[in-house]
Write an enzyme that holds these catalytic residues in place. Structure first.
Site, PDB file in Angstrom:
ATOM      1  N   CYS A 150       0.833  -1.208   0.000  1.00  0.00           N
ATOM      2  CA  CYS A 150       0.000   0.000   0.000  1.00  0.00           C
ATOM      3  C   CYS A 150       0.863   1.253   0.000  1.00  0.00           C
ATOM      4  O   CYS A 150       1.735   1.422   0.855  1.00  0.00           O
ATOM      5  CB  CYS A 150      -0.910   0.014   1.218  1.00  0.00           C
ATOM      6  SG  CYS A 150      -1.697   1.614   1.479  1.00  0.00           S
ATOM      7  N   ILE A 151       0.583   2.148  -0.936  1.00  0.00           N
ATOM      8  CA  ILE A 151       1.449   3.321  -1.095  1.00  0.00           C
ATOM      9  C   ILE A 151       1.386   4.269   0.103  1.00  0.00           C
ATOM     10  O   ILE A 151       2.426   4.728   0.590  1.00  0.00           O
ATOM     11  CB  ILE A 151       1.143   4.076  -2.414  1.00  0.00           C
ATOM     12  CG1 ILE A 151       2.179   5.190  -2.627  1.00  0.00           C
ATOM     13  CG2 ILE A 151      -0.264   4.638  -2.455  1.00  0.00           C
ATOM     14  CD1 ILE A 151       2.239   5.718  -4.032  1.00  0.00           C
TER      15      ILE A 151
END
Lengths: 102, 145, 132
Positions: C80-81
């Site tokens: 997840c960024i």
């Protein structure tokens, strides 16, 4: 539409184990993994609640986690079934959804 | 929010998504990062609902003041959920009772029902443990953090 | 019946067993012929995706294990960024964009948005979560 409930924390450490037991429906399955297997030891202060749950639900323990913690198969509460990781996969695919009581 | 919109054509019918919140805010990041997924999921047009049980009920208490701990108070974000078409927040009554909380201790969260002349309706539904158990069993996907 | 599975890993390696269990589960699912649609790493789970981990030689190397499994089974490992940026996990593009002197994303992992988790929930037949 049964649910698989996974429990990964000892009932002596957190309330998530008890919370899972409070949200079971008849026909659901309960799988103890990681530190959750601590709850599977027979004659513990918690064993009675698990044995009661086993009357309406199926109860499973992840064998590799049990072995890692030095709990012998003969010391597991009555009515609990040992599974390996493959058995874990079968439980996930054999139920409609998985609820992880983190 | 239209950019991330997924079409349901390929994936089939809407799924029932429930975000299960069982942890208090601030002590760990789970509550905040759960809310971040909830906001993103609104763009995918699924049937989204949220459950608050165990210490998760503390995510919705009113009067949260995080100034002195140096963290952002994200509780106002819950008030915007209606704008994201997320209108089902289920709070377990037994979890409130066990913690000495009453429904009045929670934020008032409403949305305007456009089908009923924009009447203000509550987003929070207090349900019993057995009701919540049934609601959980009706979901297609349960998100736990 | 062979199904599509989505895997969510919420914790990093070593402190919690979650990533170990997720890895063993994923391997077992592949051996049974199921498809792993995606493994999504969220919260501290993003720490599974740094190639800078150097565990002692007699310990398992979880990052390497995931990278090798990804290569072998063509797994989609997504970090997840937003969670990754908070915790200092950067791919080449992100490192450049934020003026950092290096990237650290491990082979076989890619950084993307939370929509990838929601999509896994939509597309996969089952979502399995491993966390604390």
């Amino acid at each position: 539409m049964p649910t698989l409930h996974t429990i990964n924390k000892s009932p002596f450490e957190r309330s998530s184990f008890a919370s899972a037991l409070n949200h079971l429906l008849p026909g659901d399955a309960l799988l103890m993994i990681e530190d959750g297997v601590v709850g599977a030891r027979k004659s513990s202060a918690f064993a009675g609640r698990l044995e009661a749950a086993a009357k309406t639900c199926r109860v499973y323990v992840l064998g590799p986690d049990l072995a890692a913690r030095g709990i012998a198969e003969k010391d597991v509460v009555a009515g609990a079934t040992l599974v390996d990781y493959g058995g874990f996969v079968d439980l996930v695919t054999g139920h409609d959804r998985t609820q992880a009581w983190l | 929010m239209n950019d991330g919109k997924a079409t349901n054509g390929a994936a089939g019918a809407k799924k029932r998504f429930m975000y299960v919140n069982r942890k208090a805010p601030y002590g760990t990041i789970y509550a905040l990062e759960s809310l971040e997924v909830v906001l993103i999921s609104a763009a995918f047009e699924q049937d989204v609902s949220l459950a608050f049980l165990d210490d998760g009920v503390y995510q919705l208490t009113k009067g949260q003041n995080t100034t002195a701990i140096g963290m952002k108070n994200f509780s106002p974000t819950f008030k915007a959920l209606g704008d994201y078409e997320i209108k089902k927040l289920y709070v377990e009554k037994e979890s409130l009772d066990e913690r000495g909380l009453a429904p009045e201790d929670l934020m008032q969260i409403t949305y305007e029902d456009e089908d009923e002349d924009y009447a203000e309706k509550p987003l929070i539904h207090i349900v019993s443990r057995s009701e919540l158990t049934e609601i959980l069993a009706r979901q297609d996907v349960l998100f736990n953090f | 019946m062979e199904l599509k599975l989505g895997i969510l890993v919420n914790e990093g390696p070593y402190t919690h067993q979650a990533s170990d269990t997720a890895y063993h589960f994923t391997k077992a699912a592949l051996e049974k012929g199921h498809e792993i649609f995606r493994v999504f790493f969220y919260h501290d789970g993003v720490n599974n995706g740094t190639r800078f981990t150097v565990p002692p030689q007699d310990d398992r190397n979880l990052q390497k294990a995931w990278s090798e499994l990804a290569a072998k089974a063509k797994l989609d490992l997504v970090v997840c960024i937003a969670a990754a940026q908070r915790r200092g996990i950067l791919d080449t593009g992100e490192a450049k964009r934020h003026g950092k002197d290096s990237d650290n994303l491990a082979p076989g992992f890619r950084i993307s948005g939370l929509g990838q988790l929601v999509e896994a929930g939509i597309v996969a037949d089952r979502l399995v979560t491993f966390g604390d």
